[in-house]
Design a protein around this motif. Structure first.
Motif, PDB file in Angstrom:
ATOM      1  N   ALA A  96       0.845  -1.198   0.000  1.00  0.00           N
ATOM      2  CA  ALA A  96       0.000   0.000   0.000  1.00  0.00           C
ATOM      3  C   ALA A  96       0.882   1.250   0.000  1.00  0.00           C
ATOM      4  O   ALA A  96       0.639   2.187  -0.771  1.00  0.00           O
ATOM      5  N   ALA A  97       1.912   1.269   0.828  1.00  0.00           N
ATOM      6  CA  ALA A  97       2.827   2.414   0.885  1.00  0.00           C
ATOM      7  C   ALA A  97       3.526   2.615  -0.452  1.00  0.00           C
ATOM      8  O   ALA A  97       3.670   3.751  -0.925  1.00  0.00           O
ATOM      9  N   ASP A  98       3.942   1.511  -1.086  1.00  0.00           N
ATOM     10  CA  ASP A  98       4.621   1.580  -2.381  1.00  0.00           C
ATOM     11  C   ASP A  98       3.717   2.222  -3.428  1.00  0.00           C
ATOM     12  O   ASP A  98       4.134   3.137  -4.149  1.00  0.00           O
ATOM     13  N   TYR A  99       2.472   1.787  -3.501  1.00  0.00           N
ATOM     14  CA  TYR A  99       1.553   2.336  -4.500  1.00  0.00           C
ATOM     15  C   TYR A  99       1.200   3.791  -4.196  1.00  0.00           C
ATOM     16  O   TYR A  99       1.083   4.609  -5.113  1.00  0.00           O
ATOM     17  N   LEU A 100       1.044   4.142  -2.931  1.00  0.00           N
ATOM     18  CA  LEU A 100       0.778   5.537  -2.582  1.00  0.00           C
ATOM     19  C   LEU A 100       1.962   6.419  -2.973  1.00  0.00           C
ATOM     20  O   LEU A 100       1.780   7.533  -3.473  1.00  0.00           O
ATOM     21  N   ASP A 101       3.181   5.920  -2.764  1.00  0.00           N
ATOM     22  CA  ASP A 101       4.373   6.670  -3.170  1.00  0.00           C
ATOM     23  C   ASP A 101       4.439   6.831  -4.686  1.00  0.00           C
ATOM     24  O   ASP A 101       4.817   7.883  -5.195  1.00  0.00           O
ATOM     25  N   ILE A 102       4.066   5.776  -5.402  1.00  0.00           N
ATOM     26  CA  ILE A 102       4.065   5.843  -6.868  1.00  0.00           C
ATOM     27  C   ILE A 102       3.048   6.879  -7.352  1.00  0.00           C
ATOM     28  O   ILE A 102       3.341   7.677  -8.243  1.00  0.00           O
ATOM     29  N   LEU A 103       1.861   6.873  -6.754  1.00  0.00           N
ATOM     30  CA  LEU A 103       0.841   7.852  -7.151  1.00  0.00           C
ATOM     31  C   LEU A 103       1.349   9.275  -6.924  1.00  0.00           C
ATOM     32  O   LEU A 103       1.077  10.172  -7.719  1.00  0.00           O
ATOM     33  N   GLN A 104       2.089   9.463  -5.847  1.00  0.00           N
ATOM     34  CA  GLN A 104       2.646  10.785  -5.585  1.00  0.00           C
ATOM     35  C   GLN A 104       3.756  11.114  -6.590  1.00  0.00           C
ATOM     36  O   GLN A 104       3.813  12.230  -7.106  1.00  0.00           O
ATOM     37  N   SER A 105       4.604  10.154  -6.916  1.00  0.00           N
ATOM     38  CA  SER A 105       5.686  10.421  -7.870  1.00  0.00           C
ATOM     39  C   SER A 105       5.155  10.659  -9.284  1.00  0.00           C
ATOM     40  O   SER A 105       5.788  11.356 -10.075  1.00  0.00           O
ATOM     41  N   LEU A 106       3.998  10.092  -9.609  1.00  0.00           N
ATOM     42  CA  LEU A 106       3.362  10.340 -10.906  1.00  0.00           C
ATOM     43  C   LEU A 106       2.574  11.652 -10.918  1.00  0.00           C
ATOM     44  O   LEU A 106       1.900  11.980 -11.897  1.00  0.00           O
ATOM     45  N   LEU A 107       2.657  12.400  -9.832  1.00  0.00           N
ATOM     46  CA  LEU A 107       1.968  13.681  -9.677  1.00  0.00           C
ATOM     47  C   LEU A 107       0.456  13.545  -9.779  1.00  0.00           C
ATOM     48  O   LEU A 107      -0.234  14.374 -10.375  1.00  0.00           O
ATOM     49  N   LEU A 108      -0.057  12.480  -9.180  1.00  0.00           N
ATOM     50  CA  LEU A 108      -1.500  12.265  -9.122  1.00  0.00           C
ATOM     51  C   LEU A 108      -2.063  12.620  -7.761  1.00  0.00           C
ATOM     52  O   LEU A 108      -3.196  13.085  -7.659  1.00  0.00           O
ATOM     53  N   THR A 109      -1.293  12.354  -6.711  1.00  0.00           N
ATOM     54  CA  THR A 109      -1.774  12.605  -5.349  1.00  0.00           C
ATOM     55  C   THR A 109      -0.721  13.325  -4.518  1.00  0.00           C
ATOM     56  O   THR A 109       0.460  13.340  -4.860  1.00  0.00           O
ATOM     57  N   ASN A 110      -1.181  13.897  -3.438  1.00  0.00           N
ATOM     58  CA  ASN A 110      -0.342  14.452  -2.375  1.00  0.00           C
ATOM     59  C   ASN A 110      -0.612  13.651  -1.117  1.00  0.00           C
ATOM     60  O   ASN A 110      -1.780  13.420  -0.779  1.00  0.00           O
ATOM     61  N   GLN A 111       0.432  13.254  -0.442  1.00  0.00           N
ATOM     62  CA  GLN A 111       0.278  12.616   0.862  1.00  0.00           C
ATOM     63  C   GLN A 111       0.604  13.662   1.919  1.00  0.00           C
ATOM     64  O   GLN A 111       1.645  14.308   1.854  1.00  0.00           O
ATOM     65  N   LEU A 112      -0.274  13.806   2.874  1.00  0.00           N
ATOM     66  CA  LEU A 112      -0.039  14.729   3.975  1.00  0.00           C
ATOM     67  C   LEU A 112       0.128  13.924   5.250  1.00  0.00           C
ATOM     68  O   LEU A 112      -0.725  13.115   5.604  1.00  0.00           O
ATOM     69  N   TYR A 113       1.239  14.159   5.915  1.00  0.00           N
ATOM     70  CA  TYR A 113       1.571  13.424   7.127  1.00  0.00           C
ATOM     71  C   TYR A 113       1.271  14.282   8.347  1.00  0.00           C
ATOM     72  O   TYR A 113       1.296  15.511   8.283  1.00  0.00           O
ATOM     73  N   GLN A 114       1.036  13.606   9.460  1.00  0.00           N
ATOM     74  CA  GLN A 114       0.902  14.326  10.716  1.00  0.00           C
ATOM     75  C   GLN A 114       2.260  14.927  11.067  1.00  0.00           C
ATOM     76  O   GLN A 114       3.300  14.446  10.633  1.00  0.00           O
ATOM     77  N   LEU A 115       2.234  15.965  11.863  1.00  0.00           N
ATOM     78  CA  LEU A 115       3.449  16.695  12.188  1.00  0.00           C
ATOM     79  C   LEU A 115       3.772  16.554  13.668  1.00  0.00           C
ATOM     80  O   LEU A 115       2.895  16.670  14.517  1.00  0.00           O
ATOM     81  N   ASN A 116       5.037  16.301  13.959  1.00  0.00           N
ATOM     82  CA  ASN A 116       5.529  16.370  15.331  1.00  0.00           C
ATOM     83  C   ASN A 116       5.849  17.850  15.562  1.00  0.00           C
ATOM     84  O   ASN A 116       6.846  18.362  15.044  1.00  0.00           O
ATOM     85  N   PHE A 117       4.979  18.534  16.306  1.00  0.00           N
ATOM     86  CA  PHE A 117       5.115  19.977  16.462  1.00  0.00           C
ATOM     87  C   PHE A 117       6.387  20.363  17.219  1.00  0.00           C
ATOM     88  O   PHE A 117       6.966  21.408  16.943  1.00  0.00           O
TER      89      PHE A 117
END
Length: 171
Positions: A96-117
């Motif tokens: 799942a992580a691999d495919y999400l990364d691929i979608l981001q590298s193909l400029l289809l999606t943005n992944q937003l991560y939680q932030l350690n403030f």
């Protein structure tokens, strides 16, 4: 000032709603301008382009489709890689992580991560959100997973607007 722009609010809203339908994709923009509707063929053209890129990367279409189902099901909500894998046909959160990364590298999606403030760094292991980089891609991908290509922006405006905000951060 905002008061001076108020006289243009109807036009601004109309243009923004147009963007929610066609995004920044020229074929979709021209069809919407000329025919007032984006054809099924146009949605199919873009999904074929995406599938072609995935094929070049030696990725499986059924896993890609499962990932899209997970993204759309959880659109604007936080989700974990485990939940995506569990809710779909994917056996591993690593896939799942691999495919999400691929979608981001193909400029289809943005992944937003939680932030350690405290450290001001993203926390990659926690739940994340995924957005399409362009609102038109939401309709393309939703049509692909549902088998019915059409404009899915109506009724999803709030979600699409939320997705536009992270896309403007790199502009």
């Amino acid at each position: 000032s905002a008061l001076e722009l108020a006289i243009f609010s109807d036009e601004i809203e109309s243009k923004f709603n147009f963007h929610l339908k066609a995004g920044g994709y020229l074929k979709a923009i021209y069809e919407l301008l000329e025919k007032r509707k984006i054809s099924e063929e146009t949605y199919e053209t873009y999904i074929k382009w995406i599938l072609g890129d995935l094929n070049k990367l030696d990725r499986k279409e059924h896993i890609f489709k499962s990932i899209l189902i997970g993204i759309i099901k959880n659109y604007c909500s936080k989700f974990s890689l485990h939940s995506i894998a569990k809710d779909t046909e994917i056996k591993s959160h690593v896939s799942a992580a691999d495919y999400l990364d691929i979608l981001q590298s193909l400029l289809l999606t943005n992944q937003l991560y939680q932030l350690n403030f405290n450290k001001k760094i993203p926390v990659f292991r926690k739940e994340k959100k995924n957005y399409f980089i362009d609102p038109f891609l939401y309709s393309v991908c939703k049509g692909y997973i549902s088998g019915k290509y059409q404009d899915y922006s109506e009724g999803n405006e709030e979600k699409l607007i939320e997705g536009i905000v992270p896309s403007t951060r790199n502009s």
